[in-house]
Scaffold this active site. Structure first.
Site, mmCIF file in Angstrom:
data_model
loop_
_atom_site.group_PDB
_atom_site.id
_atom_site.type_symbol
_atom_site.label_atom_id
_atom_site.label_comp_id
_atom_site.label_asym_id
_atom_site.label_seq_id
_atom_site.Cartn_x
_atom_site.Cartn_y
_atom_site.Cartn_z
ATOM 1 N N CYS A 143 -4.857 -17.887 13.851
ATOM 2 C CA CYS A 143 -4.613 -17.209 15.141
ATOM 3 C C CYS A 143 -5.006 -18.141 16.247
ATOM 4 O O CYS A 143 -5.781 -19.127 16.311
ATOM 5 C CB CYS A 143 -5.667 -16.070 15.233
ATOM 6 S SG CYS A 143 -5.066 -14.485 14.376
ATOM 7 N N ARG B 175 -9.927 -8.524 9.622
ATOM 8 C CA ARG B 175 -9.875 -9.414 8.651
ATOM 9 C C ARG B 175 -10.872 -10.561 8.869
ATOM 10 O O ARG B 175 -10.548 -11.877 8.638
ATOM 11 C CB ARG B 175 -8.497 -10.107 8.498
ATOM 12 C CG ARG B 175 -7.368 -9.009 8.161
ATOM 13 C CD ARG B 175 -5.987 -9.321 7.620
ATOM 14 N NE ARG B 175 -5.302 -8.246 7.478
ATOM 15 C CZ ARG B 175 -4.351 -8.031 8.083
ATOM 16 N NH1 ARG B 175 -3.835 -8.898 9.176
ATOM 17 N NH2 ARG B 175 -3.539 -6.743 8.239
ATOM 18 N N ASP C 46 -7.976 3.837 9.662
ATOM 19 C CA ASP C 46 -7.471 3.346 8.409
ATOM 20 C C ASP C 46 -8.621 3.580 7.224
ATOM 21 O O ASP C 46 -9.784 2.961 7.396
ATOM 22 C CB ASP C 46 -7.483 1.788 8.527
ATOM 23 C CG ASP C 46 -6.195 1.354 7.946
ATOM 24 O OD1 ASP C 46 -5.654 1.827 6.956
ATOM 25 O OD2 ASP C 46 -5.779 0.397 8.354
ATOM 26 N N ARG D 215 0.815 -1.151 -0.023
ATOM 27 C CA ARG D 215 0.166 -0.060 0.061
ATOM 28 C C ARG D 215 0.696 1.337 -0.201
ATOM 29 O O ARG D 215 0.609 2.202 -0.699
ATOM 30 C CB ARG D 215 -0.903 -0.198 1.300
ATOM 31 C CG ARG D 215 -1.567 1.309 1.670
ATOM 32 C CD ARG D 215 -2.563 1.099 2.264
ATOM 33 N NE ARG D 215 -3.527 0.101 1.766
ATOM 34 C CZ ARG D 215 -4.248 -0.939 2.466
ATOM 35 N NH1 ARG D 215 -4.269 -0.953 3.760
ATOM 36 N NH2 ARG D 215 -5.231 -1.522 1.854
ATOM 37 N N TYR D 216 1.845 1.382 0.870
ATOM 38 C CA TYR D 216 2.718 2.598 1.085
ATOM 39 C C TYR D 216 3.905 2.275 0.192
ATOM 40 O O TYR D 216 4.318 1.107 -0.146
ATOM 41 C CB TYR D 216 3.069 2.525 2.615
ATOM 42 C CG TYR D 216 1.949 2.839 3.377
ATOM 43 C CD1 TYR D 216 1.375 4.206 3.474
ATOM 44 C CD2 TYR D 216 1.397 1.876 4.270
ATOM 45 C CE1 TYR D 216 0.328 4.514 4.500
ATOM 46 C CE2 TYR D 216 0.531 2.150 4.867
ATOM 47 C CZ TYR D 216 -0.123 3.380 5.213
ATOM 48 O OH TYR D 216 -0.920 3.788 6.015
ATOM 49 N N CYS E 90 -11.822 -8.692 14.732
ATOM 50 C CA CYS E 90 -10.973 -8.717 13.779
ATOM 51 C C CYS E 90 -11.164 -8.065 12.276
ATOM 52 O O CYS E 90 -12.308 -8.189 11.934
ATOM 53 C CB CYS E 90 -10.712 -10.180 13.377
ATOM 54 S SG CYS E 90 -9.464 -10.502 12.123
ATOM 55 N N ARG F 126 6.935 0.239 2.232
ATOM 56 C CA ARG F 126 6.972 -0.898 3.097
ATOM 57 C C ARG F 126 5.879 -1.912 2.844
ATOM 58 O O ARG F 126 4.852 -1.333 1.973
ATOM 59 C CB ARG F 126 6.547 -0.541 4.511
ATOM 60 C CG ARG F 126 5.474 0.697 4.712
ATOM 61 C CD ARG F 126 5.792 1.482 5.864
ATOM 62 N NE ARG F 126 4.930 2.392 6.330
ATOM 63 C CZ ARG F 126 4.528 3.443 5.717
ATOM 64 N NH1 ARG F 126 5.217 3.907 4.607
ATOM 65 N NH2 ARG F 126 3.541 4.215 6.193
ATOM 66 N N ASP G 31 -12.660 -0.481 12.259
ATOM 67 C CA ASP G 31 -12.774 -0.543 10.929
ATOM 68 C C ASP G 31 -14.215 -0.778 10.397
ATOM 69 O O ASP G 31 -15.003 -1.259 11.154
ATOM 70 C CB ASP G 31 -11.815 -1.542 9.978
ATOM 71 C CG ASP G 31 -10.661 -1.104 9.915
ATOM 72 O OD1 ASP G 31 -10.276 0.002 9.986
ATOM 73 O OD2 ASP G 31 -9.479 -2.014 10.083
ATOM 74 N N LYS H 2 -3.478 4.687 6.682
ATOM 75 C CA LYS H 2 -4.093 5.437 7.953
ATOM 76 C C LYS H 2 -3.887 6.780 7.926
ATOM 77 O O LYS H 2 -2.794 7.329 7.419
ATOM 78 C CB LYS H 2 -2.868 4.630 9.121
ATOM 79 C CG LYS H 2 -2.891 3.155 9.051
ATOM 80 C CD LYS H 2 -1.793 2.710 10.158
ATOM 81 C CE LYS H 2 -1.671 1.323 10.252
ATOM 82 N NZ LYS H 2 -1.334 0.640 8.872
ATOM 83 N N CYS I 196 -10.214 -12.827 17.529
ATOM 84 C CA CYS I 196 -10.845 -11.536 18.050
ATOM 85 C C CYS I 196 -12.252 -11.468 17.501
ATOM 86 O O CYS I 196 -12.350 -11.391 16.180
ATOM 87 C CB CYS I 196 -9.732 -10.434 17.753
ATOM 88 S SG CYS I 196 -8.383 -10.662 18.477
HETATM 89 C C1 LIG Z 1 -0.693 -0.182 8.774
HETATM 90 C C2 LIG Z 1 -0.068 -0.835 7.577
HETATM 91 C C3 LIG Z 1 1.298 -0.594 7.288
HETATM 92 C C4 LIG Z 1 2.307 -0.038 8.183
HETATM 93 O O1 LIG Z 1 1.907 1.272 8.554
HETATM 94 P P1 LIG Z 1 2.735 2.075 9.622
HETATM 95 O O2 LIG Z 1 1.949 3.362 9.661
HETATM 96 O O3 LIG Z 1 4.026 2.275 8.895
HETATM 97 O O4 LIG Z 1 2.860 1.344 10.941
HETATM 98 C C5 LIG Z 1 1.650 -1.154 6.001
HETATM 99 N N1 LIG Z 1 1.147 -1.790 5.040
HETATM 100 C C6 LIG Z 1 -0.194 -1.963 5.444
HETATM 101 C C7 LIG Z 1 -1.205 -2.376 4.434
HETATM 102 C C8 LIG Z 1 -0.875 -1.405 6.632
HETATM 103 O O5 LIG Z 1 -2.221 -1.576 6.746
#
Ligand SMILES: *Cc1c(COP(=O)(O)O)cnc(C)c1O
Length: 437
Positions: A135, A144, A340, A122-123, A142, A126, A303, A347, A139
Site C-alpha cells: 500500500c 490485514r 464482519d 467466502r460468498y 488495517c 463473488r 475488526d 458481513k 493504515c
Molecule cells: C466484503 C467481502 C466481499 C464483498 O462483499 P459485498 O457485500 O458484496 O460488498 C467479498 N468477499 C469477501 C471475502 C469480503 O470480505
C-alpha cells in the site's frame, strides 16, 4: 486548500531540496519518498518525541511497520497532531502492542477460506482477490495488519494466474473484487492485463476494485490510468475515506476523473474511536462524498484484528450514527453499517429497530422522529408458490439459470426447499441422538 499548497511545497523541499510541483503530483515520487521512520515524521512535522516515546514507537513499528505518503502527511495539523485524524490513521500508537484476549491475527479467516493463494472465496457468487501486497500508506487500523510489510512485493503475473484459473473454473463467480494491499500500486500495464484476463471469463459479470489511493495518493489517478480503466466496464470502485479532512482539492480531482470515466464510486469507512466516532462527523463526511459523486457503501465496525483495540468502539456507537442518518438525510448518503463476522461469517448488517410490534394483519412501525405508525397488511395477497420453474411462472423472469440451491435462512423460507431447521454443528442434543442410534 489548493493542490501543492504552501505547506506542501515546504514539505516537498524538506524531502528533496530540488522538489518541484510536478514531483509532488507524481504518484511514484510519493511512493519513493514515503516516510517510514519516526524521525522522518518528527523532522517533517517539526515535532519531537522524548527518547522514551521514540523507543516505544520503534517497538511498535518493528511489529507493525509504518509508511506515510508525503501527501497524506501534509494533511496533518502539527499544532494538534495528537488528535489529528490523519495522524491517528497513519502514525503508530504504542497501544497497537496491546493484544486483548479476543484479538486475532486473521479474524475474518481470509487465509482459511482461500482455495488458492491470494484468493478468498467466502460468498457464493463473488471472490476477493489480493492482487498486491503493498500500500502507499499503511493504515494503522488495517484489518490485514498481519500482512503489512510482510512481503512488500508486487505479485508477478504467474503468481496471479492460479487465482485467475480458479475463477475460470468456478462458474458461480460473477463478481470479482480486486483488493490487496492496494491494486492501484500495480502498474497500468499489469492492471490492464489483469482486467483483460478476468473480463475474458464469460461468467464474470462485474469487477470491483478497492483502493485507498484517492485518499492517500490521489495523484495515482492519472489520465492514463483512467483511459485504461474505461476499457473494462462494468468496473466499480470502492474507496476508503474516514474523515471529512481527507476530502481535499487533490482527492476531489481524483474522484472526478474516476466518475467522469463512468465508474460508479462507493466508499467504505471504518468506525474508529477518536477519529470519526461521531454522528455529525459521519454525516458531514457522507455529504461531502455524495457531492463528489461517491455513494457511501459500508460503515464497518472495527475488526477484532490484533493491534486495533484502541480503535474499537462499541457497536452501540454505530447504531447511534445510523439513527442520526436515516430520515435525517438523503437515503443515498447513508451507508450500510456492518460487522464482519469473526470466523469468516461475512458481513452482518445492523441498524436501529424500526418494527415495534406485529399482528396477523398489522405492523406497528416507528420512524426517525419517533412517530409510531401502523401498516395494514394486504387483506388479499396471493403468494406465488415457487417450485423454481421460472418458465411456467407468471412473473416472467426469462432467465435460464435459476440458482440451484438455497443457502442458510433462505432455504428455511423457500417453498421449493424442504429444509426445516438449521442446527449448529456441535449440538449436544443431536449428538445424543446419533449416539443412541
Ligand atoms: C466484503 C467481502 C466481499 C464483498 O462483499 P459485498 O457485500 O458484496 O460488498 C467479498 N468477499 C469477501 C471475502 C469480503 O470480505
Amino acid at each position: 486548500m489548493q493542490i501543492y499548497s504552501e505547506n506542501q511545497r515546504r514539505l516537498a523541499k524538506i524531502i528533496a531540496e530540488d522538489a518541484t510541483r510536478s514531483n509532488w503530483t507524481d504518484w511514484k515520487w510519493h511512493v519513493r519518498n514515503s516516510i517510514k521512520s519516526i524521525e522522518g515524521v518528527e523532522r517533517l512535522l517539526g515535532i519531537q518525541f522524548t527518547g522514551k516515546e521514540r523507543a516505544a514507537l520503534k517497538n511498535t513499528t518493528e511489529k507493525f511497520p509504518m509508511a506515510i505518503t508525503p501527501y497524506y502527511l501534509s494533511l496533518i495539523d502539527p499544532k494538534d497532531y495528537r488528535n489529528d485524524p490523519v495522524f491517528m490513521q497513519a502514525f503508530p500508537s504504542t497501544d497497537e502492542l496491546r493484544i486483548e484476549s479476543h484479538d486475532m491475527s486473521d479474524p475474518l479467516h481470509e487465509d482459511e477460506d482461500s482455495p488458492v493463494p491470494g484468493l478468498t472465496h467466502r460468498y457464493p457468487d463473488r471472490v476477493l482477490l489480493h492482487v498486491s501486497n503493498t500500500c502507499a500508506m499503511y493504515c494503522r487500523h488495517c484489518t490485514r495488519k498481519r500482512k503489512v510489510g510482510d512481503r512488500d512485493s508486487i505479485p508477478s503475473r504467474d503468481d496471479l494466474r492460479q487465482a485467475i484459473e480458479y475463477i475460470r473454473n468456478t462458474p458461480q463467480v460473477r463478481d470479482v473484487l480486486l483488493s490487496g494491499g492496494d491494486p492501484f500500486l500495480l502498474s497500468d500495464d499489469m492492471l490492464d492485463w489483469l482486467l483483460t484476463e478476468i473480463s475474458s471469463i464469460e461468467h464474470v459479470e462485474v469487477v470491483r476494485i478497492g483502493t485507498r489511493t484517492p485518499v492517500v495518493l490521489p495523484y495515482r489517478i492519472t489520465d492514463d490510468l483512467v483511459e485504461m480503466l474505461k476499457k473494462h466496464h462494468p468496473l466499480w470502485i470502492n474507496t476508503h475515506f474516514n474523515h471529512p479532512a481527507e476530502i481535499t482539492a487533490s482527492s476531489k480531482q481524483a474522484l472526478a476523473k474516476l466518475a467522469n470515466a463512468g465508474i460508479p464510486l462507493g466508499n467504505q469507512s471504518v468506525l474508529l474511536a477518536g477519529v470519526n466516532d461521531c454522528p455529525r462527523l459521519i454525516k458531514v463526511l457522507n455529504h461531502k462524498l455524495v457531492r463528489n459523486r461517491v455513494r457511501p457503501y459500508y460503515l464497518y465496525q472495527c475488526d477484532l484484528s490484533e493491534g486495533l483495540t484502541h480503535f474499537r468502539t462499541p457497536i452501540g456507537k454505530g447504531i447511534e450514527i445510523l439513527e442520526s442518518l436515516r430520515g435525517h438525510t438523503s437515503g443515498f448518503s447513508i451507508p450500510t453499517y456492518v460487522v464482519d463476522a469473526p470466523g469468516g461469517g461475512g458481513k452482518i448488517p445492523l441498524m436501529p429497530n424500526y418494527i415495534i410490534s406485529w399482528t396477523a394483519n398489522k405492523v406497528v412501525l416507528r420512524n426517525y422522529e419517533g412517530v409510531i405508525t401502523t401498516y395494514h397488511e394486504p387483506a388479499h395477497y396471493e403468494p406465488t408458490y415457487c417450485d423454481r420453474e421460472c418458465s411456467t411462472c407468471n412473473l416472467q423472469l426469462r432467465e435460464a439459470d435459476a440458482e440451484e440451491k438455497a443457502i442458510g435462512i433462505e432455504s428455511l423460507l423457500a417453498d421449493w426447499d424442504d429444509a426445516q431447521s438449521l442446527t449448529p454443528e456441535e449440538n449436544e442434543r443431536i449428538g445424543r441422538r446419533t449416539d443412541a442410534a
